[in-house]
Design an enzyme around this catalytic site. Structure first.
Site, short mmCIF file in Angstrom:
data_model
loop_
_atom_site.label_atom_id
_atom_site.label_comp_id
_atom_site.label_asym_id
_atom_site.label_seq_id
_atom_site.Cartn_x
_atom_site.Cartn_y
_atom_site.Cartn_z
N GLU A 40 -6.04 -10.84 -0.27
CA GLU A 40 -6.76 -10.60 0.99
C GLU A 40 -8.27 -10.62 0.80
O GLU A 40 -9.00 -9.86 1.39
CB GLU A 40 -6.31 -9.27 1.60
CG GLU A 40 -4.83 -9.12 1.79
CD GLU A 40 -4.42 -7.80 2.43
OE1 GLU A 40 -5.31 -7.10 2.96
OE2 GLU A 40 -3.23 -7.48 2.42
N ASN B 82 1.87 -5.15 -3.13
CA ASN B 82 0.51 -5.49 -2.71
C ASN B 82 -0.29 -4.22 -2.45
O ASN B 82 0.19 -3.29 -1.81
CB ASN B 82 0.61 -6.33 -1.42
CG ASN B 82 -0.73 -6.90 -0.99
OD1 ASN B 82 -1.41 -7.52 -1.81
ND2 ASN B 82 -1.11 -6.68 0.26
N GLU C 94 0.81 -1.23 0.00
CA GLU C 94 0.00 0.00 0.00
C GLU C 94 0.84 1.28 0.00
O GLU C 94 0.61 2.20 0.77
CB GLU C 94 -0.93 -0.02 1.22
CG GLU C 94 -1.82 -1.24 1.26
CD GLU C 94 -2.66 -1.35 2.54
OE1 GLU C 94 -2.66 -0.39 3.33
OE2 GLU C 94 -3.25 -2.41 2.76
N HIS D 110 -10.63 -6.68 -1.19
CA HIS D 110 -11.58 -6.47 -0.07
C HIS D 110 -12.88 -5.94 -0.66
O HIS D 110 -12.91 -4.80 -1.14
CB HIS D 110 -11.00 -5.49 0.95
CG HIS D 110 -9.84 -6.03 1.73
ND1 HIS D 110 -9.95 -7.12 2.57
CD2 HIS D 110 -8.55 -5.64 1.80
CE1 HIS D 110 -8.78 -7.37 3.13
NE2 HIS D 110 -7.90 -6.50 2.67
N ASP E 190 -12.09 -10.82 0.89
CA ASP E 190 -13.25 -11.03 1.74
C ASP E 190 -14.38 -10.21 1.14
O ASP E 190 -14.15 -9.30 0.35
CB ASP E 190 -13.01 -10.70 3.22
CG ASP E 190 -12.31 -9.37 3.45
OD1 ASP E 190 -11.56 -9.27 4.45
OD2 ASP E 190 -12.53 -8.42 2.65
O1 G3I Z 1 -5.39 -8.03 20.00
C1 G3I Z 1 -4.34 -7.11 20.29
C2 G3I Z 1 -4.42 -6.58 21.67
O2 G3I Z 1 -4.26 -7.66 22.60
C3 G3I Z 1 -3.29 -5.57 21.86
O3 G3I Z 1 -3.38 -4.99 23.13
C4 G3I Z 1 -3.37 -4.49 20.79
C5 G3I Z 1 -2.16 -3.59 20.88
O4 G3I Z 1 -2.17 -2.74 19.74
O5 G3I Z 1 -3.33 -5.07 19.47
C6 G3I Z 1 -4.41 -5.97 19.27
O6 G3I Z 1 -4.16 -6.52 18.02
C7 G3I Z 1 -4.81 -5.88 16.93
C8 G3I Z 1 -4.71 -6.93 15.81
O7 G3I Z 1 -5.26 -6.42 14.59
C9 G3I Z 1 -5.41 -8.23 16.17
O8 G3I Z 1 -6.74 -8.13 15.97
C10 G3I Z 1 -4.03 -4.64 16.51
O9 G3I Z 1 -4.19 -3.63 17.44
C11 G3I Z 1 -4.58 -4.16 15.16
O10 G3I Z 1 -3.79 -3.10 14.67
C12 G3I Z 1 -4.52 -5.28 14.14
O11 G3I Z 1 -5.13 -4.82 12.92
C13 G3I Z 1 -4.71 -5.49 11.75
C14 G3I Z 1 -4.49 -4.41 10.68
O12 G3I Z 1 -4.17 -5.01 9.43
C15 G3I Z 1 -3.37 -3.49 11.06
O13 G3I Z 1 -2.18 -4.24 11.15
C16 G3I Z 1 -5.79 -6.46 11.31
O14 G3I Z 1 -5.89 -7.55 12.22
C17 G3I Z 1 -5.46 -7.00 9.92
O15 G3I Z 1 -6.51 -7.80 9.42
C18 G3I Z 1 -5.22 -5.85 8.95
O16 G3I Z 1 -4.83 -6.39 7.72
C19 G3I Z 1 -4.54 -5.44 6.67
C20 G3I Z 1 -3.40 -5.98 5.86
O17 G3I Z 1 -2.29 -6.20 6.67
C21 G3I Z 1 -3.08 -5.05 4.70
N1 G3I Z 1 -4.27 -4.82 3.88
C22 G3I Z 1 -5.42 -4.32 4.63
C23 G3I Z 1 -5.75 -5.28 5.76
C24 G3I Z 1 -6.96 -4.81 6.52
O18 G3I Z 1 -6.68 -3.61 7.14
#
Ligand code: G3I
Length: 597
Positions: free
Chosen positions: A275, A209, A158, A245, A277
């Site tokens: 990715e 990507n 991105e 997405h 969905d």
């Molecule tokens: O669960 C933890 C929590 O225990 C902790 O205290 C906290 C600290 O920041 O983090 C929490 O984890 C979160 C994680 O998702 C698990 O659910 C993170 O905050 C959160 O930032 C993370 O978001 C992810 C996001 O990318 C940012 O990295 C999403 O799961 C993930 O699905 C999403 O994926 C992205 C791809 O990498 C790139 N393309 C878009 C896609 C959707 O945004």
């Protein structure tokens, strides 16, 4: 990739195979030679290691042949401090992929999001040179650690801004671009990241990507311009990841997606859907039947377009169960975006994708029908052993020749058939993407023949091939089409540099494409004894005429294999010499040799 199977040497097995009903996405995708993947969570961010959840792990391994860390390999989880890495989650994913014989993708080496505080703090004061050293160290460490385990990386994720336009690449702000960046201008930081990743693992496929590039428009044009420039400068980039997405809006239009896929494929790049969905409006997490049906049709439509685009080699969903999806947390009122529900039950999207895998016509291209000995295309000859590449629907693992009830080499291998003017051809082996057949003798005398590929009753479009009386080629010992020929001593030992043929000795050369046999030969028949080719045959070794004692069907092998017993010219000094047969006026391929002592 050419399989080096001298399969006609395999003992002809009188076996029959029961077609197993394809019940998993993985089985169906394997028959299409397509990677089907899912993002997975392995306890990064201190969350659950879902791989220890039996239902999660079983569903993941049975329905997918590829996986990728949803978060485990992002900077935040894997590089929590300037002086430490945490590979726990990533190692769990690598171990799971190894145990379950799944491909492993890496996501992502460089992104504007999910960067740890230490890095974003550093970026405020560091010099570009320091940032460059930090980035190179990260890439070297990660790509180096998973070298040979991760087959493809999202190197850059991105980087192009959502407001990008076609006449330039408006890059998003990021620590790596301009805040403070690594001391390079424009897309040079992206180029540098790809070069560092390639140095760390020259065998890994490297992808750019992004999202919202699934339809023609400013952002896609900017990405296309950027990757076209990278390719033109010889940057080691191998593909573009389309995140996919989606919603129920109908985006992306099929024609536009095909257009974008073709534009990327035209650069010689692969396409990974990375990715996917399809988020739905939900009430308490529940979607309507109508929207589930739209979702199923959307998954099916994207699978169709990927199957019909040879450059599209992987389709990955962003998670696979609604129990663990990023959507509800990021899109209030939406969810139910994945193929399996929160209880790991298949939603309508799963049978829809299975049906698509099992009904979309396999592709067949005339230039993918080649001589099985030389792998060269062109006209086909009666009895010629040919190999057909790219027919993307067939057995997931190779199946060798079998004899039918009449003692003929079967023309139906686990549901595979190749038809020449409707006549089923004897099959030497069958594998999704590479099948070898014997051109039926029935095509003799025709100008052209119409070829169709079929698997499980699903037929490709027909392609027309010219017919020649002969199309000779000598088998190579290593089945590559060139190099030492498949040439044997009278005792059936393979002649090689280590076992050269004495000058003046008789050797057996195995070839194909010699055309008709005097008195006729039965398609699929096993040659019971010696015979005579209709076409005149001469031979040279090192340019010197080689006397031919026998030229005809190879006793014990399928009709269509040509055996030539010839004498290595006396007086040849020890060395490696070219071997050429001339059959009915046509020469075998250059590059086949024999070692002489
Ligand atoms: O669960 C933890 C929590 O225990 C902790 O205290 C906290 C600290 O920041 O983090 C929490 O984890 C979160 C994680 O998702 C698990 O659910 C993170 O905050 C959160 O930032 C993370 O978001 C992810 C996001 O990318 C940012 O990295 C999403 O799961 C993930 O699905 C999403 O994926 C992205 C791809 O990498 C790139 N393309 C878009 C896609 C959707 O945004």
């Amino acid at each position: 990739m050419r399989l080096r199977y001298l399969v006609f040497w395999l003992p002809i097995l009188a076996t029959s195979f029961l077609l197993s009903a394809q019940t998993t996405l993985r089985q169906a995708a394997d028959q299409r030679r397509l990677l089907i993947g899912s993002a997975a969570q392995a306890g990064e961010y201190g969350g659950l290691n879902l791989l220890t959840d039996t239902q999660y792990a079983t569903t993941l391994a049975s329905h997918f042949n590829m996986l990728e860390g949803e978060n485990a390999m992002k900077w935040g989880p894997i590089h929590p401090s300037a002086t430490s890495y945490n590979f726990t989650g990533a190692d769990r994913l690598a171990a799971f992929a190894r145990e379950q014989k799944m491909k492993l993708r890496g996501h992502t080496l460089l992104w504007h999001q999910s960067n740890p505080t230490w890095l974003t703090d550093q970026a405020k004061t560091a010099t570009p040179q320091a940032m460059a050293a930090t980035l190179k160290g990260h890439i070297d460490t990660l790509v180096g650690r998973y070298k040979g385990q991760i087959f493809a990386w999202d190197v850059v994720n991105e980087a192009v801004s959502d407001s990008a336009t076609a006449n330039g690449t408006l890059l998003r702000d990021s620590p790596w671009n301009n805040q403070p960046g690594i001391g390079l201008t424009g897309t040079a930081y992206i180029e540098q990241a790809f070069r560092w990743a390639h140095e760390a693992d020259p065998d890994a496929l490297l992808f750019y990507n992004d999202y919202n590039i699934e339809a023609p428009g400013g952002k896609f044009s900017a990405v296309l311009n950027m990757v076209r420039g990278l390719v033109a400068r010889g940057v080691p980039i191998h593909g573009v990841g389309f995140q996919m997405h989606l919603t129920t809006s109908g985006y992306p239009n099929s024609a536009g997606l095909r257009e974008n896929f073709q534009a990327i494929a035209a650069l010689g790049l692969q396409i990974h859907i990375t990715e996917m969905d399809v988020r739905l409006p939900v009430t308490n997490g529940v979607a309507t039947e109508a929207n589930l049906a739209i979702q199923a049709a959307t998954y099916s439509r994207i699978v169709t377009i990927c199957l019909q685009t040879p450059a599209c080699t992987a389709l990955q969903t962003w998670g696979f169960t609604d129990k663990y999806s990023w959507v509800p947390g990021f899109f209030t009122g939406f969810g139910a975006a994945l193929p399996f529900d929160a209880s790991y039950q298949p939603k309508p999207a799963v049978p829809a994708m299975l049906n698509t895998f099992q009904t979309i016509a396999p592709t067949l291209a005339a230039n993918a029908i080649v001589n099985a000995a030389s792998f060269k295309g062109g006209a086909v000859a009666p009895g010629e052993l040919v190999t057909i590449f790219g027919a993307n629907y067939g057995p997931a693992t190779i199946v060798g020749a079998a004899l039918d009830a009449n003692g003929l080499v079967s023309s139906n291998l686990v549901g595979t058939r190749v038809l020449f003017d409707g006549v089923p051809a004897p099959l030497i082996y069958s594998l999704a993407g590479q099948v070898s057949a014997v051109v039926p003798y029935e095509v003799a005398g025709r100008q052209q023949t119409s070829v169709q590929y079929e698997f499980n009753g699903v037929q490709s479009a027909a392609v027309s091939m010219n017919v020649a009386s002969t199309a000779p080629a000598i088998f190579a010992a290593d089945s590559t089409g060139s190099g030492p020929g498949l040439i044997l001593t009278p005792g059936y030992l393979v002649i090689s540099d280590a076992n050269p043929a004495p000058a003046g000795s008789v050797v057996i050369v195995l070839a194909t494409g010699a055309g008709g046999v005097v008195g006729g030969a039965r398609s699929g028949g096993i040659a019971q004894g010696i015979g005579q080719q209709t076409a005149a045959i001469t031979a040279t070794i090192g340019g010197w005429d080689a006397d031919i004692a026998y030229a005809g069907p190879a006793p014990g092998l399928v009709n269509g294999v040509l055996q030539v017993n010839l004498t290595v010219p006396k007086g040849l000094i020890p060395g490696v010499y070219p071997v050429v047969l001339t059959v009915g006026g046509a020469r075998t391929q250059d590059g086949i040799s024999i070692a002489v002592r």
